[in-house]
Every structure is written in structure tokens, then in C-alpha cells.
Design a protein around this motif. Sequence first.
Motif, PDB file in Angstrom:
ATOM      1  N   GLU A  33       3.423  24.524  -0.944  1.00 18.21           N
ATOM      2  CA  GLU A  33       4.599  24.503  -0.062  1.00 18.21           C
ATOM      3  C   GLU A  33       4.995  25.909   0.347  1.00 18.21           C
ATOM      4  N   SER A  34       4.913  26.845  -0.588  1.00 15.39           N
ATOM      5  CA  SER A  34       5.256  28.225  -0.271  1.00 15.39           C
ATOM      6  C   SER A  34       4.291  28.793   0.762  1.00 15.39           C
ATOM      7  N   GLU A  36       2.535  27.050   2.962  1.00 10.92           N
ATOM      8  CA  GLU A  36       2.799  26.389   4.233  1.00 10.92           C
ATOM      9  C   GLU A  36       4.027  26.988   4.908  1.00 10.92           C
ATOM     10  N   GLU A  37       5.065  27.256   4.129  1.00  6.05           N
ATOM     11  CA  GLU A  37       6.275  27.834   4.702  1.00  6.05           C
ATOM     12  C   GLU A  37       6.017  29.223   5.268  1.00  6.05           C
ATOM     13  N   SER A  38       5.208  30.017   4.583  1.00  2.76           N
ATOM     14  CA  SER A  38       4.928  31.361   5.090  1.00  2.76           C
ATOM     15  C   SER A  38       4.086  31.297   6.358  1.00  2.76           C
ATOM     16  N   ALA A  41       6.412  30.236   9.139  1.00  8.07           N
ATOM     17  CA  ALA A  41       7.286  31.353   9.513  1.00  8.07           C
ATOM     18  C   ALA A  41       6.535  32.350  10.380  1.00  8.07           C
TER      19      ALA A  41
END
Length: 64
Positions: A33-34, A36-38, A41
Motif C-alpha cells: 500500500e505504501s 502504491e501510494e508513493s 503521488a
Amino acid sequence: MRFSVSLSRKIKTFATKMVITGGSDEDRGQERESKEESVLAMLGIIGTILNLVVIIFVYIYTTL
């Protein structure tokens, strides 16, 4: 009395059906998830920059 016996049987069978997993699966999920979020972004930042470039280009083109 009969209710408590059947309830205790259900609890025992439920406890045997439970599967205990390690914390590593949860950690991998958080890392994914981290990541994917980066990535999202970064794509958002790139999209914003490209949008600004297009706006500047159109402004310069229309004023000439």
C-alpha cells in the motif's frame, strides 16, 4: 444447561477452524500500500507539471 453445552461445542469447533497467520503478511500488505501510494503521488505530481506546461504553452501561443 443444554444451551451452554451446545455453545461450548460451537466455540470449540470454531477455535479449531481458526487459522493463525504471521504478521509478515500484514507487513507485506502495508509495504504494498505504501508503494502504491508513493507511485500514485508521483503520477499526480507529474500530471500537475504536465498540465502547467500545457497551460503555459497555450497562453504563449494565444498571445502571439
